[in-house]
Design a protein around this motif. Sequence first.
Motif, short mmCIF file in Angstrom:
data_model
loop_
_atom_site.label_atom_id
_atom_site.label_comp_id
_atom_site.label_asym_id
_atom_site.label_seq_id
_atom_site.Cartn_x
_atom_site.Cartn_y
_atom_site.Cartn_z
N LYS A 1 -0.94 8.63 8.79
CA LYS A 1 -1.64 8.13 9.95
C LYS A 1 -0.74 7.18 10.73
N GLU B 1 -5.90 -0.69 3.97
CA GLU B 1 -4.69 -1.19 4.62
C GLU B 1 -5.03 -2.25 5.66
N THR B 2 -6.04 -1.98 6.48
CA THR B 2 -6.44 -2.91 7.52
C THR B 2 -6.91 -4.24 6.93
N THR C 1 0.85 -1.18 0.00
CA THR C 1 0.00 0.00 0.00
C THR C 1 0.89 1.23 0.00
N LEU D 1 4.70 -0.76 3.17
CA LEU D 1 4.19 0.59 2.97
C LEU D 1 5.17 1.39 2.12
N GLY E 1 -4.97 2.08 -1.73
CA GLY E 1 -4.27 3.00 -0.84
C GLY E 1 -5.13 4.08 -0.24
N GLN F 1 -9.86 2.27 4.47
CA GLN F 1 -9.41 1.23 5.39
C GLN F 1 -8.85 0.02 4.67
N ARG G 1 -3.87 -6.11 5.44
CA ARG G 1 -3.06 -6.61 6.55
C ARG G 1 -3.62 -7.93 7.07
N ILE H 1 -1.50 3.44 10.25
CA ILE H 1 -1.01 2.77 9.04
C ILE H 1 0.43 2.35 9.23
#
Length: 363
Positions: free
Chosen positions: A223, A197-198, A96, A209, A192, A195, A201, A226
Amino acid sequence: MREKKGMEESALYVMDGVKGGHDGMSYTTPKKFRKKKQHQLDIPSLASEVRAGERTSLAKAITLIESSNADHKEQAQKLLQELLPFAGNSVRIGITGVPGAGKSSFIEAFGTMLCALGKKVAVLAIDPSSSLSGGSILGDKTRMEELVRQPNAFVRPSPSAGTLGGVHKKTRETMLLCEAAGYDVILVETVGVGQSETYVRGMVDFFLLLVLTGAGDELQGMKKGIMELADGIIVHKADGDNIRIARRTMQEYKQILHFLQPATPGWMSTSISVSSLEKVGLDKAWEMIGDFEQTTKSTGYWETRRLEQTRDWFHSMITDHLIDSFYQNSTRKLQVRSLEEAILQGRLTVTQGVNELFTDGQA
Protein backbone atom coordinates in the motif's frame (compact mmCIF):
# COMPACT_ATOMS: atom_id res chain seq x y z
CA MET A 1 -6.04 -29.61 70.90
CA ARG A 2 -5.39 -26.03 69.92
CA GLU A 3 -4.87 -27.07 66.29
CA LYS A 4 -8.05 -29.15 66.29
CA LYS A 5 -10.04 -26.29 67.78
CA GLY A 6 -8.89 -24.04 64.99
CA MET A 7 -10.01 -26.62 62.44
CA GLU A 8 -13.40 -26.92 64.09
CA GLU A 9 -14.01 -23.24 63.47
CA SER A 10 -13.39 -23.69 59.76
CA ALA A 11 -16.15 -24.44 57.28
CA LEU A 12 -13.88 -27.11 55.81
CA TYR A 13 -13.90 -29.24 58.97
CA VAL A 14 -16.62 -31.86 59.64
CA MET A 15 -17.06 -33.11 63.20
CA ASP A 16 -16.44 -36.76 63.95
CA GLY A 17 -19.49 -39.00 64.24
CA VAL A 18 -21.70 -37.28 61.67
CA LYS A 19 -23.04 -40.02 59.42
CA GLY A 20 -25.11 -37.94 57.04
CA GLY A 21 -27.96 -35.47 56.89
CA HIS A 22 -27.80 -32.01 58.43
CA ASP A 23 -25.71 -31.86 61.57
CA GLY A 24 -27.24 -28.61 62.78
CA MET A 25 -24.10 -26.57 62.31
CA SER A 26 -23.79 -23.34 60.32
CA TYR A 27 -21.26 -23.61 57.52
CA THR A 28 -20.83 -19.87 56.90
CA THR A 29 -17.14 -19.02 56.64
CA PRO A 30 -16.03 -17.34 59.91
CA LYS A 31 -15.10 -13.66 59.57
CA LYS A 32 -11.41 -14.24 60.25
CA PHE A 33 -11.23 -16.70 57.33
CA ARG A 34 -13.01 -14.44 54.84
CA LYS A 35 -11.07 -12.92 51.99
CA LYS A 36 -9.72 -9.55 52.91
CA LYS A 37 -10.43 -6.44 50.88
CA GLN A 38 -8.07 -6.04 47.96
CA HIS A 39 -4.69 -4.78 49.09
CA GLN A 40 -3.84 -1.23 48.09
CA LEU A 41 -0.45 -0.96 46.44
CA ASP A 42 2.21 1.30 47.87
CA ILE A 43 2.41 3.56 44.81
CA PRO A 44 5.42 5.67 45.93
CA SER A 45 7.43 2.51 46.66
CA LEU A 46 6.46 0.93 43.33
CA ALA A 47 7.39 4.15 41.51
CA SER A 48 10.75 4.18 43.27
CA GLU A 49 11.40 0.53 42.31
CA VAL A 50 10.47 1.22 38.68
CA ARG A 51 12.86 4.19 38.60
CA ALA A 52 15.58 1.97 40.04
CA GLY A 53 15.21 -0.28 37.00
CA GLU A 54 13.81 -3.34 38.77
CA ARG A 55 12.29 -5.38 35.95
CA THR A 56 9.89 -7.30 38.19
CA SER A 57 8.46 -4.03 39.49
CA LEU A 58 8.22 -2.64 35.96
CA ALA A 59 6.27 -5.74 34.90
CA LYS A 60 3.97 -5.31 37.92
CA ALA A 61 3.44 -1.65 37.00
CA ILE A 62 2.54 -2.51 33.41
CA THR A 63 0.09 -5.17 34.59
CA LEU A 64 -1.52 -2.50 36.77
CA ILE A 65 -1.76 -0.15 33.77
CA GLU A 66 -3.39 -2.86 31.63
CA SER A 67 -5.95 -3.85 34.26
CA SER A 68 -9.61 -3.01 33.65
CA ASN A 69 -10.38 -3.07 37.38
CA ALA A 70 -11.67 0.33 38.54
CA ASP A 71 -9.42 0.44 41.64
CA HIS A 72 -6.42 -0.57 39.56
CA LYS A 73 -7.16 2.16 37.03
CA GLU A 74 -7.10 4.77 39.76
CA GLN A 75 -3.85 3.43 41.22
CA ALA A 76 -2.31 3.23 37.74
CA GLN A 77 -2.95 6.91 37.09
CA LYS A 78 -1.39 7.84 40.44
CA LEU A 79 1.65 5.78 39.48
CA LEU A 80 1.89 7.49 36.10
CA GLN A 81 1.64 10.88 37.79
CA GLU A 82 4.61 9.95 39.97
CA LEU A 83 6.70 8.76 37.02
CA LEU A 84 5.72 11.21 34.28
CA PRO A 85 8.48 13.74 35.14
CA PHE A 86 11.08 11.04 34.47
CA ALA A 87 9.67 9.87 31.10
CA GLY A 88 10.29 11.09 27.57
CA ASN A 89 14.04 10.50 27.30
CA SER A 90 14.03 7.59 24.87
CA VAL A 91 14.05 7.03 21.13
CA ARG A 92 10.68 5.50 20.25
CA ILE A 93 10.86 3.24 17.20
CA GLY A 94 7.84 1.62 15.57
CA ILE A 95 8.46 -1.51 13.52
CA THR A 96 6.01 -3.03 11.07
CA GLY A 97 6.14 -5.20 7.98
CA VAL A 98 4.38 -7.73 5.85
CA PRO A 99 3.84 -11.21 7.36
CA GLY A 100 7.02 -13.22 7.05
CA ALA A 101 9.29 -10.18 6.83
CA GLY A 102 11.01 -11.27 10.05
CA LYS A 103 10.04 -8.47 12.44
CA SER A 104 10.73 -10.50 15.59
CA SER A 105 14.07 -11.85 14.35
CA PHE A 106 15.14 -8.31 13.37
CA ILE A 107 14.09 -6.90 16.74
CA GLU A 108 16.00 -9.61 18.58
CA ALA A 109 19.20 -9.08 16.57
CA PHE A 110 18.87 -5.29 16.60
CA GLY A 111 18.01 -5.12 20.32
CA THR A 112 20.88 -7.45 21.25
CA MET A 113 23.30 -5.25 19.29
CA LEU A 114 22.02 -2.14 21.08
CA CYS A 115 22.46 -3.84 24.46
CA ALA A 116 26.06 -4.59 23.51
CA LEU A 117 26.48 -0.86 22.84
CA GLY A 118 25.34 -0.14 26.40
CA LYS A 119 21.78 0.84 25.56
CA LYS A 120 18.79 -0.19 27.66
CA VAL A 121 16.18 -1.63 25.29
CA ALA A 122 12.48 -2.19 25.93
CA VAL A 123 10.43 -4.17 23.41
CA LEU A 124 6.67 -3.84 23.40
CA ALA A 125 5.48 -6.61 21.12
CA ILE A 126 1.81 -6.35 20.25
CA ASP A 127 0.66 -9.96 19.95
CA PRO A 128 -2.57 -11.08 18.30
CA SER A 129 -5.19 -11.70 20.99
CA SER A 130 -6.76 -15.07 21.39
CA SER A 131 -10.39 -14.87 20.24
CA LEU A 132 -11.35 -17.15 23.12
CA SER A 133 -9.42 -15.88 26.12
CA GLY A 134 -8.39 -12.42 24.95
CA GLY A 135 -4.89 -13.27 26.11
CA SER A 136 -1.62 -13.03 24.28
CA ILE A 137 -1.02 -15.93 21.88
CA LEU A 138 2.72 -15.40 21.68
CA GLY A 139 5.09 -14.76 24.56
CA ASP A 140 8.63 -13.68 25.37
CA LYS A 141 9.52 -17.28 26.25
CA THR A 142 8.69 -18.57 22.76
CA ARG A 143 10.61 -15.96 20.81
CA MET A 144 13.46 -13.44 21.24
CA GLU A 145 15.14 -15.95 23.54
CA GLU A 146 18.56 -14.35 23.14
CA LEU A 147 17.31 -10.83 23.80
CA VAL A 148 15.36 -11.65 26.97
CA ARG A 149 18.57 -12.98 28.52
CA GLN A 150 20.20 -9.55 28.18
CA PRO A 151 20.31 -7.69 31.53
CA ASN A 152 19.69 -4.40 29.69
CA ALA A 153 16.61 -5.67 27.84
CA PHE A 154 12.94 -5.85 28.76
CA VAL A 155 10.48 -7.67 26.49
CA ARG A 156 6.79 -7.31 27.13
CA PRO A 157 4.27 -9.03 24.84
CA SER A 158 0.84 -7.45 25.19
CA PRO A 159 -2.38 -8.84 23.73
CA SER A 160 -4.00 -6.54 21.19
CA ALA A 161 -7.23 -7.13 23.13
CA GLY A 162 -9.36 -6.52 20.09
CA THR A 163 -8.35 -2.88 19.70
CA LEU A 164 -8.40 -1.41 16.23
CA GLY A 165 -5.15 -2.06 14.41
CA GLY A 166 -3.95 -4.58 16.96
CA VAL A 167 -2.28 -1.98 19.16
CA HIS A 168 -2.97 -2.40 22.85
CA LYS A 169 -4.73 0.71 24.17
CA LYS A 170 -2.26 1.00 27.03
CA THR A 171 0.88 0.86 24.89
CA ARG A 172 1.43 4.62 25.18
CA GLU A 173 1.34 4.51 28.98
CA THR A 174 3.55 1.44 29.00
CA MET A 175 6.14 3.37 26.98
CA LEU A 176 6.16 6.11 29.63
CA LEU A 177 6.76 3.53 32.37
CA CYS A 178 9.67 2.02 30.44
CA GLU A 179 11.21 5.44 29.92
CA ALA A 180 10.90 6.24 33.63
CA ALA A 181 12.66 2.92 34.30
CA GLY A 182 15.65 4.18 32.29
CA TYR A 183 15.13 2.44 28.95
CA ASP A 184 16.52 4.73 26.27
CA VAL A 185 15.35 2.76 23.22
CA ILE A 186 11.71 1.64 22.95
CA LEU A 187 10.85 -0.76 20.12
CA VAL A 188 7.14 -1.17 19.36
CA GLU A 189 6.35 -4.13 17.12
CA THR A 190 2.96 -4.33 15.43
CA VAL A 191 1.09 -7.36 14.11
CA GLY A 192 1.52 -5.77 10.68
CA VAL A 193 -2.10 -5.99 9.61
CA GLY A 194 -5.03 -3.63 9.23
CA GLN A 195 -4.47 -0.07 10.42
CA SER A 196 -1.87 -0.88 13.08
CA GLU A 197 0.72 1.06 11.08
CA THR A 198 -1.24 4.30 11.43
CA TYR A 199 -1.70 3.83 15.18
CA VAL A 200 1.95 3.04 15.84
CA ARG A 201 3.05 5.94 13.64
CA GLY A 202 1.04 8.14 16.02
CA MET A 203 3.06 7.14 19.09
CA VAL A 204 6.69 6.80 17.93
CA ASP A 205 9.50 9.06 16.71
CA PHE A 206 10.85 6.86 13.93
CA PHE A 207 8.74 4.46 11.89
CA LEU A 208 10.51 1.49 10.29
CA LEU A 209 9.05 -0.72 7.57
CA LEU A 210 10.47 -4.20 6.97
CA VAL A 211 10.10 -5.75 3.52
CA LEU A 212 11.41 -8.92 1.91
CA THR A 213 13.97 -9.25 -0.84
CA GLY A 214 12.71 -9.40 -4.41
CA ALA A 215 10.49 -6.35 -4.97
CA GLY A 216 8.32 -7.38 -7.92
CA ASP A 217 4.92 -8.54 -6.70
CA GLU A 218 5.49 -7.12 -3.23
CA LEU A 219 5.97 -3.61 -4.58
CA GLN A 220 2.73 -3.93 -6.50
CA GLY A 221 0.89 -5.21 -3.42
CA MET A 222 2.43 -2.73 -0.97
CA LYS A 223 0.00 0.00 0.00
CA LYS A 224 1.28 3.41 -0.96
CA GLY A 225 -0.11 4.80 2.29
CA ILE A 226 2.10 2.50 4.39
CA MET A 227 5.23 3.49 2.50
CA GLU A 228 4.38 7.16 3.00
CA LEU A 229 4.45 6.56 6.77
CA ALA A 230 7.94 5.06 6.74
CA ASP A 231 11.00 7.06 7.83
CA GLY A 232 13.14 4.12 6.76
CA ILE A 233 12.72 0.85 4.89
CA ILE A 234 14.75 -2.26 5.64
CA VAL A 235 15.06 -4.91 2.97
CA HIS A 236 15.34 -7.87 5.29
CA LYS A 237 16.84 -11.36 5.00
CA ALA A 238 19.63 -10.04 2.77
CA ASP A 239 21.82 -13.13 3.11
CA GLY A 240 22.92 -16.18 1.14
CA ASP A 241 21.50 -16.25 -2.37
CA ASN A 242 19.35 -13.23 -1.59
CA ILE A 243 22.19 -10.70 -1.29
CA ARG A 244 22.20 -9.62 -4.94
CA ILE A 245 18.40 -9.49 -5.10
CA ALA A 246 18.28 -7.51 -1.84
CA ARG A 247 20.59 -4.84 -3.24
CA ARG A 248 18.43 -4.47 -6.31
CA THR A 249 15.28 -4.32 -4.18
CA MET A 250 16.87 -1.68 -1.96
CA GLN A 251 17.59 0.54 -4.97
CA GLU A 252 14.04 0.13 -6.24
CA TYR A 253 12.63 1.25 -2.91
CA LYS A 254 14.98 4.23 -2.86
CA GLN A 255 13.65 5.31 -6.24
CA ILE A 256 10.05 4.98 -5.08
CA LEU A 257 10.69 6.91 -1.86
CA HIS A 258 12.23 9.71 -3.90
CA PHE A 259 8.84 10.36 -5.52
CA LEU A 260 6.76 10.06 -2.36
CA GLN A 261 5.98 12.85 0.08
CA PRO A 262 8.42 12.59 3.03
CA ALA A 263 6.96 10.95 6.13
CA THR A 264 8.77 13.53 8.28
CA PRO A 265 9.38 17.15 7.20
CA GLY A 266 13.07 17.78 6.57
CA TRP A 267 13.97 14.08 6.40
CA MET A 268 14.45 12.04 3.24
CA SER A 269 13.32 8.47 3.88
CA THR A 270 15.69 5.83 2.56
CA SER A 271 16.18 2.06 2.40
CA ILE A 272 18.98 -0.24 3.52
CA SER A 273 19.52 -4.00 3.40
CA VAL A 274 19.90 -6.05 6.59
CA SER A 275 20.57 -9.65 7.50
CA SER A 276 19.55 -10.43 11.06
CA LEU A 277 20.81 -13.97 10.58
CA GLU A 278 24.35 -12.85 9.74
CA LYS A 279 24.18 -9.64 11.83
CA VAL A 280 24.95 -7.49 8.78
CA GLY A 281 23.54 -3.99 8.35
CA LEU A 282 22.19 -3.66 11.90
CA ASP A 283 24.72 -0.92 12.66
CA LYS A 284 23.60 0.97 9.55
CA ALA A 285 20.01 0.82 10.77
CA TRP A 286 21.02 2.38 14.09
CA GLU A 287 23.11 4.99 12.29
CA MET A 288 20.10 5.90 10.13
CA ILE A 289 17.95 6.37 13.24
CA GLY A 290 20.69 8.46 14.85
CA ASP A 291 20.85 10.72 11.78
CA PHE A 292 17.08 11.07 11.91
CA GLU A 293 17.16 12.10 15.57
CA GLN A 294 19.90 14.65 15.00
CA THR A 295 18.14 16.14 11.96
CA THR A 296 14.69 16.44 13.52
CA LYS A 297 15.98 17.78 16.83
CA SER A 298 17.95 20.47 15.00
CA THR A 299 14.80 21.60 13.17
CA GLY A 300 12.59 21.32 16.26
CA TYR A 301 10.30 18.78 14.62
CA TRP A 302 11.22 16.02 17.11
CA GLU A 303 9.50 17.94 19.92
CA THR A 304 6.70 19.17 17.65
CA ARG A 305 5.77 15.61 16.66
CA ARG A 306 5.67 14.46 20.28
CA LEU A 307 3.43 17.36 21.27
CA GLU A 308 1.10 16.60 18.35
CA GLN A 309 1.00 12.94 19.35
CA THR A 310 0.12 13.82 22.95
CA ARG A 311 -2.65 16.13 21.76
CA ASP A 312 -4.05 13.44 19.43
CA TRP A 313 -3.85 10.91 22.26
CA PHE A 314 -5.88 13.24 24.49
CA HIS A 315 -8.62 13.65 21.87
CA SER A 316 -8.61 9.92 21.15
CA MET A 317 -9.12 9.20 24.86
CA ILE A 318 -12.04 11.66 24.94
CA THR A 319 -13.69 9.76 22.08
CA ASP A 320 -13.12 6.41 23.80
CA HIS A 321 -14.54 7.73 27.07
CA LEU A 322 -17.64 9.15 25.37
CA ILE A 323 -18.31 5.83 23.62
CA ASP A 324 -17.83 3.84 26.84
CA SER A 325 -20.08 6.20 28.82
CA PHE A 326 -22.75 6.06 26.13
CA TYR A 327 -23.02 2.27 26.10
CA GLN A 328 -22.80 1.92 29.89
CA ASN A 329 -26.25 3.52 30.17
CA SER A 330 -28.76 0.62 30.32
CA THR A 331 -31.65 2.78 29.05
CA ARG A 332 -29.53 3.86 26.12
CA LYS A 333 -28.66 0.24 25.32
CA LEU A 334 -32.35 -0.65 25.05
CA GLN A 335 -33.04 2.40 22.91
CA VAL A 336 -30.20 1.51 20.54
CA ARG A 337 -31.55 -2.03 20.22
CA SER A 338 -35.05 -0.77 19.48
CA LEU A 339 -33.87 1.72 16.85
CA GLU A 340 -31.60 -0.90 15.31
CA GLU A 341 -34.58 -3.20 14.87
CA ALA A 342 -36.61 -0.39 13.26
CA ILE A 343 -33.76 0.35 10.86
CA LEU A 344 -33.34 -3.30 9.87
CA GLN A 345 -37.10 -3.56 9.26
CA GLY A 346 -37.00 -0.53 6.99
CA ARG A 347 -39.17 1.67 9.23
CA LEU A 348 -36.32 4.16 9.78
CA THR A 349 -33.26 5.24 7.86
CA VAL A 350 -29.90 5.08 9.63
CA THR A 351 -29.75 8.90 9.77
CA GLN A 352 -33.27 9.10 11.23
CA GLY A 353 -32.35 6.53 13.86
CA VAL A 354 -29.25 8.46 14.93
CA ASN A 355 -31.16 11.76 14.99
CA GLU A 356 -33.86 10.21 17.19
CA LEU A 357 -31.18 8.84 19.50
CA PHE A 358 -29.65 12.25 20.12
CA THR A 359 -32.69 14.53 19.99
CA ASP A 360 -34.92 12.90 22.59
CA GLY A 361 -33.44 14.83 25.50
CA GLN A 362 -31.53 11.85 26.87
CA ALA A 363 -28.19 12.48 25.14
